[in-house]
Design a protein around this motif. Structure first.
Motif, PDB file in Angstrom:
ATOM      1  N   GLN A 236       0.806  -1.221   0.000  1.00  0.00           N
ATOM      2  CA  GLN A 236       0.000   0.000   0.000  1.00  0.00           C
ATOM      3  C   GLN A 236       0.841   1.274   0.000  1.00  0.00           C
ATOM      4  N   PHE A 237       2.069   1.163   0.518  1.00  0.00           N
ATOM      5  CA  PHE A 237       2.836   2.396   0.718  1.00  0.00           C
ATOM      6  C   PHE A 237       4.094   2.500  -0.132  1.00  0.00           C
ATOM      7  N   GLU A 238       4.410   1.463  -0.890  1.00  0.00           N
ATOM      8  CA  GLU A 238       5.726   1.472  -1.529  1.00  0.00           C
ATOM      9  C   GLU A 238       5.878   2.549  -2.598  1.00  0.00           C
ATOM     10  N   ARG A 239       4.762   3.076  -3.101  1.00  0.00           N
ATOM     11  CA  ARG A 239       4.914   4.066  -4.164  1.00  0.00           C
ATOM     12  C   ARG A 239       5.168   5.481  -3.637  1.00  0.00           C
ATOM     13  N   TYR A 240       5.174   5.655  -2.331  1.00  0.00           N
ATOM     14  CA  TYR A 240       5.377   6.999  -1.783  1.00  0.00           C
ATOM     15  C   TYR A 240       6.835   7.260  -1.411  1.00  0.00           C
ATOM     16  N   SER A 241       7.249   8.517  -1.535  1.00  0.00           N
ATOM     17  CA  SER A 241       8.613   8.854  -1.122  1.00  0.00           C
ATOM     18  C   SER A 241       8.703   9.082   0.382  1.00  0.00           C
ATOM     19  N   TYR A 242       7.571   9.479   0.976  1.00  0.00           N
ATOM     20  CA  TYR A 242       7.569   9.677   2.426  1.00  0.00           C
ATOM     21  C   TYR A 242       6.339   9.008   3.028  1.00  0.00           C
ATOM     22  N   VAL A 243       6.580   8.274   4.089  1.00  0.00           N
ATOM     23  CA  VAL A 243       5.461   7.726   4.854  1.00  0.00           C
ATOM     24  C   VAL A 243       5.623   8.229   6.278  1.00  0.00           C
ATOM     25  N   VAL A 244       4.586   8.876   6.790  1.00  0.00           N
ATOM     26  CA  VAL A 244       4.686   9.427   8.137  1.00  0.00           C
ATOM     27  C   VAL A 244       3.682   8.744   9.059  1.00  0.00           C
ATOM     28  N   VAL A 245       4.153   8.449  10.277  1.00  0.00           N
ATOM     29  CA  VAL A 245       3.360   7.690  11.243  1.00  0.00           C
ATOM     30  C   VAL A 245       3.332   8.438  12.578  1.00  0.00           C
ATOM     31  N   PRO A 246       2.150   8.745  13.100  1.00  0.00           N
ATOM     32  CA  PRO A 246       2.106   9.452  14.387  1.00  0.00           C
ATOM     33  C   PRO A 246       2.215   8.478  15.560  1.00  0.00           C
ATOM     34  N   SER A 247       3.213   7.624  15.516  1.00  0.00           N
ATOM     35  CA  SER A 247       3.423   6.655  16.591  1.00  0.00           C
ATOM     36  C   SER A 247       4.825   6.081  16.468  1.00  0.00           C
ATOM     37  N   GLY A 248       5.574   6.130  17.567  1.00  0.00           N
ATOM     38  CA  GLY A 248       6.922   5.579  17.548  1.00  0.00           C
ATOM     39  C   GLY A 248       6.917   4.068  17.423  1.00  0.00           C
ATOM     40  N   SER A 249       5.918   3.427  18.014  1.00  0.00           N
ATOM     41  CA  SER A 249       5.975   1.974  18.010  1.00  0.00           C
ATOM     42  C   SER A 249       5.555   1.404  16.659  1.00  0.00           C
ATOM     43  N   CYS A 250       4.558   2.026  16.012  1.00  0.00           N
ATOM     44  CA  CYS A 250       4.179   1.516  14.681  1.00  0.00           C
ATOM     45  C   CYS A 250       5.250   1.866  13.657  1.00  0.00           C
ATOM     46  N   ALA A 251       5.813   3.070  13.764  1.00  0.00           N
ATOM     47  CA  ALA A 251       6.910   3.427  12.864  1.00  0.00           C
ATOM     48  C   ALA A 251       8.083   2.481  13.087  1.00  0.00           C
ATOM     49  N   GLY A 252       8.358   2.177  14.358  1.00  0.00           N
ATOM     50  CA  GLY A 252       9.445   1.258  14.685  1.00  0.00           C
ATOM     51  C   GLY A 252       9.218  -0.127  14.091  1.00  0.00           C
ATOM     52  N   THR A 253       7.974  -0.549  14.086  1.00  0.00           N
ATOM     53  CA  THR A 253       7.670  -1.859  13.505  1.00  0.00           C
ATOM     54  C   THR A 253       8.021  -1.866  12.027  1.00  0.00           C
ATOM     55  N   ILE A 254       7.600  -0.818  11.334  1.00  0.00           N
ATOM     56  CA  ILE A 254       7.883  -0.762   9.900  1.00  0.00           C
ATOM     57  C   ILE A 254       9.391  -0.616   9.658  1.00  0.00           C
ATOM     58  N   ILE A 255      10.010   0.264  10.423  1.00  0.00           N
ATOM     59  CA  ILE A 255      11.401   0.596  10.137  1.00  0.00           C
ATOM     60  C   ILE A 255      12.369  -0.501  10.593  1.00  0.00           C
ATOM     61  N   THR A 256      12.207  -0.985  11.814  1.00  0.00           N
ATOM     62  CA  THR A 256      13.206  -1.942  12.289  1.00  0.00           C
ATOM     63  C   THR A 256      12.762  -3.401  12.188  1.00  0.00           C
ATOM     64  N   HIS A 257      11.466  -3.663  12.201  1.00  0.00           N
ATOM     65  CA  HIS A 257      11.062  -5.072  12.279  1.00  0.00           C
ATOM     66  C   HIS A 257      10.609  -5.700  10.970  1.00  0.00           C
ATOM     67  N   TYR A 258      10.067  -4.911  10.054  1.00  0.00           N
ATOM     68  CA  TYR A 258       9.652  -5.533   8.784  1.00  0.00           C
ATOM     69  C   TYR A 258      10.807  -6.242   8.073  1.00  0.00           C
ATOM     70  N   PRO A 259      11.958  -5.574   7.945  1.00  0.00           N
ATOM     71  CA  PRO A 259      13.060  -6.256   7.244  1.00  0.00           C
ATOM     72  C   PRO A 259      13.433  -7.576   7.916  1.00  0.00           C
ATOM     73  N   GLU A 260      13.403  -7.568   9.241  1.00  0.00           N
ATOM     74  CA  GLU A 260      13.708  -8.776  10.013  1.00  0.00           C
ATOM     75  C   GLU A 260      12.659  -9.859   9.753  1.00  0.00           C
ATOM     76  N   LEU A 261      11.423  -9.429   9.789  1.00  0.00           N
ATOM     77  CA  LEU A 261      10.292 -10.345   9.648  1.00  0.00           C
ATOM     78  C   LEU A 261      10.271 -11.005   8.268  1.00  0.00           C
ATOM     79  N   LEU A 262      10.714 -10.259   7.263  1.00  0.00           N
ATOM     80  CA  LEU A 262      10.639 -10.771   5.897  1.00  0.00           C
ATOM     81  C   LEU A 262      11.990 -11.288   5.402  1.00  0.00           C
ATOM     82  N   ARG A 263      12.870 -11.605   6.331  1.00  0.00           N
ATOM     83  CA  ARG A 263      14.229 -11.973   5.923  1.00  0.00           C
ATOM     84  C   ARG A 263      14.269 -13.275   5.119  1.00  0.00           C
TER      85      ARG A 263
END
Ligand code: SF4
Lengths: 262, 475
Positions: free
Chosen positions: A75-102
């Motif tokens: 849903q979000f890959e076509r955007y240059s910026y994705v902004v999230v008003p939450s540290g924990s959800c942003a953290g999930t996308i930023i630090t955990h997705y790559p790990e989860l999809l390794r």
């Protein structure tokens, strides 16, 4: 909103509102939009977004979490910026997705690309938009700020909200003791271990009370609902808002958990 | 040793109700945290030191076989003996046999967590030996017949009042009538009792903070000097250690000791640091006739191979539990075994099995403070999460949570359905809240509303509001 400039001339930001904001407090989403627009961005809200998958990820249900991660990436890959008003959800996308999809190179690469373009709101406002000194909001009163754990330790969010708040007219920030100690929310933790969570949030509320602040701010709705709910149960008269609401000057709505026609 | 990690929930509940425990915990907490912070800030570049510590430990683990062989050769060259124990039972058998060989009656012990891990005290006592703990904290809990509740401060859960009462009962037959006494006085009294034991012990048992391959030495640190009296005075010294404690060189050990002291107690150096090299040699003023090193595996080689290897870097400093808000709330006994707090919630399931420790990986908010202070940068939250995944894969999650996740996941992966359902649910909830803005009780959310109000949702979801606004603004 008087701004009538055609949106296509402005850089576009996609808002990932988070499920809690969507379900419980639309005002945080609206405030985020206003802040981003004030900073000169056009905001889009992909309609198919649901949740970042954290409940599954933190429960060990990796397959379901990965399914949600792929959904968010799509849903979000076509955007240059994705902004999230939450540290924990942003953290999930930023630090955990790559790990989860390794396990899957293609998806992992996509996860890394999304991670690079995803921002927690206050960090985006201070580091990307560079508008941090021109916050026009006003908020009369003494506030204290809770550093939510994921934002603080996964994304280094500490100074950013304070920088932004320092420009809000009339606002005085009083730091609490142990401002970086967990409030006891922890997603499903607070329901699985209610007694331990209660002790943790009670300690937090005591620290908040000691500051003499009238308002509690934080950057994560989950933690805020936990602390506000406990303060209300204990009749501690401190109001709770998401930091975006104060920065956007959108505190004309009831604070979290407050009666509607106050 | 008590073994009840399955009972985490009731034990935690009881701990929260225990006034003495709560008093002791709240006093201890800030002390540890403040002292560590001061020590870390006074050090020039603590981050770099942590990074070095991590590398040293990684390297040692990577080549553990080589360093253990070298260690064995060096210990033997110094006249000592090395024994390998695959599990707790073997380790106990080895130690009991050594005690028999020494015709031992009385055994002194300085603090060893591996000793707790293998339950050596119970085994020796059942064998008719008198066991005397010489670390003050261990001595206190031995009198109280309790297990340690912290890996470096075993009696941290005891108040001064409770210690006064214990000493009164055991040292004065209850004649002092429980008058609250000062710490130094209590310490002196315990020293007095222990002195005689030190001088008459046949075997002394210690742990090992590090095993140094190049020299065959074991490093021992204490703040009371009791380890030194434990290993130099009796005829036989037995040191028990996990195989993971091996490091290549003395230099490595000294780097780690600097990390250990600062992280554990905020000291630059522990008061007594000793390197033990085999038994007494000709010309030594003191020391035992025999030195035995018992090296315990107990699941460690298995950990070395899998995705939990990083846990083996642990140097047992206790910083993670000192900074853990869950530990601060419930104390160490709630965890039900030797190792409490974050490191224990990872280690215990790996040593004793996931099925017997279902709560441990979950009783954590993943706030990450532990990892941020760990001197060897163990990513404890990540490891806890991995354990949760293993549990889930092995079907160890209870059906209620599993169902809940499936239900939520069903909707979350079907956006259209999700938003329709969410819109409806929100409307109903909002109506139920009748404008009060929150719920004091909500049957479906009793876990939440038991101790806090639940903020009620607004009338509409953000997506609904946004859609309407976009239409109005012609976005
Ligand atoms: S996990 Fe890290 S912080 Fe915890 S005891 Fe081990 S070395 Fe210390």
């Amino acid at each position: 909103m008087t701004d009538t400039t055609p949106t296509r001339e402005k850089p576009i930001v996609a808002l990932f509102a988070t499920c809690l904001v969507d379900l419980f407090r639309p005002n945080v989403g609206l405030a985020t939009v206003r802040l981003l627009e004030q900073a000169g961005f056009a905001v889009e809200v992909p309609q198919q977004q649901t949740c970042c998958g954290q409940p599954a990820y933190n429960s060990g249900d990796d397959d379901r979490a990965a399914a949600l991660a792929r959904q968010v990436i799509r849903q979000f890959e076509r955007y240059s910026y994705v902004v999230v008003p939450s540290g924990s959800c942003a953290g999930t996308i930023i630090t955990h997705y790559p790990e989860l999809l390794r396990g899957d190179k293609e998806w992992q690469d996509a996860a890394y690309r999304l991670a690079e373009r995803t921002w927690e709101l206050t960090r985006f406002l201070t580091e990307v938009s560079g508008q941090q000194t021109e916050v026009p909001a006003e908020y009369a009163g003494r506030i204290t700020y809770h550093d939510s754990c994921s934002g603080l330790r996964e994304l280094n969010i500490r100074q950013q909200p304070r920088t932004l708040l320092s420009a809000v007219k009339g606002l005085e920030l009083v730091e609490m003791e142990e401002r970086d100690t967990c409030c006891g929310f922890g997603g499903t933790f607070c329901i699985k271990y209610p007694e331990i969570s209660e002790r943790m949030v009670s300690n937090k509320v005591e620290a908040i009370r000691q500051t003499g602040a009238e308002t509690l701010l934080a950057g994560d709705l989950g933690c805020l609902m936990n602390m506000a709910g406990r303060m209300q149960r204990l009749n501690v008269p401190v109001r709770a808002y998401h930091v975006a609401e104060v920065l956007a000057g959108m505190t004309d709505v009831p604070a979290i958990g407050e009666e509607e026609n106050r | 040793m008590q073994f009840s990690p399955q009972q985490f929930k009731p034990q935690a509940r009881a701990a929260l109700q225990d006034q003495d425990l709560q008093q002791a915990l709240s006093r201890a907490k800030s002390g540890f945290i403040d002292k560590r912070r001061v020590a870390v800030e006074a050090f020039d570049d603590f981050e770099a030191l942590r990074e070095r510590g991590k590398r040293i430990r990684n390297h040692a683990l990577e080549h553990m076989d080589i360093y253990l062989e070298r260690l064995e050769a060096q210990v033997q060259a110094a006249g000592g003996h090395v024994h390998w124990a695959e599990d707790a039972e073997q380790a106990r058998a080895i130690i009991l046999e050594l005690c028999h060989k020494a015709s031992a009656k009385r055994v002194t012990k300085s603090k060893t967590m591996v000793g707790e891990e293998i339950g050596i005290n119970e085994a020796m006592e059942a064998d008719g030996l008198e066991v005397v703990e010489t670390d003050l904290g261990e001595y206190i809990i031995q009198l109280a017949e309790e297990p340690p509740s912290h890996i470096i401060a075993p009696a941290i859960h005891k108040t001064r009042q409770q210690i006064t009462e214990l000493f009164d009962r055991y040292h004065h037959r209850g004649e002092l009538k429980k008058k609250l006494r000062e710490i130094p006085e209590l310490v002196n009294e315990a020293r007095e009792v222990l002195r005689e034991k030190f001088l008459t012990a046949d075997v002394g048992i210690t742990g090992a903070n590090f095993l140094i391959a190049e020299t065959g030495s074991i490093a021992l640190v204490t703040n009371e000097g009791n380890a030194d009296l434990t290993h130099t005075l009796p005829r036989m010294h037995i040191s028990i250690s996990g195989i993971d404690k091996v490091v290549p060189t003395l230099e490595d050990a000294s780097t780690l000791l600097r990390l250990l002291a600062r992280s554990a107690t905020g000291q630059e150096m522990s008061t007594y640091t000793t390197f033990v090299n085999g038994p007494r040699r000709d010309g030594d003023p003191d020391g035992p006739d025999e030195f035995h090193l018992v090296l315990l595996d107990n699941g460690r080689t298995r950990m070395l191979q899998g995705q939990f290897r990083e846990m083996l870097r642990c140097i047992r400093c206790g910083a993670c539990m000192n900074h853990c808000p869950v530990y601060a709330a419930v104390g160490g006994h709630a965890y039900g075994w030797v190792y409490p707090g974050p490191m224990g919630s990872v280690l215990t399931p790996l040593i004793v099995g996931l099925d017997k420790t279902r709560d441990l990986p979950h009783a954590c908010t993943l706030n990450g403070r532990c990892a941020s202070v760990c001197p060897v940068k163990i990513p404890l939250p990540k490891l806890l999460r991995q354990l949760r995944s293993e549990q889930y894969r092995e079907g160890l999650m209870d059906s209620r949570n599993r169902l809940g996740l499936a239900f939520w996941g069903f909707f979350a992966t079907r956006p259209r359905l999700y938003h329709t359902a969410a819109g409806l649910a929100i409307r109903v909830l909002h109506a139920l809240s009748r404008g009060r803005g929150r719920f004091r009780r909500l049957p479906m959310a009793a876990g939440w509303t038991g101790s806090r109000d639940l903020p009620a949702p607004s009338r509409r979801t953000f997506q609904q509001v946004w859609k309407q606004q976009s239409k109005e603004r012609g976005r």
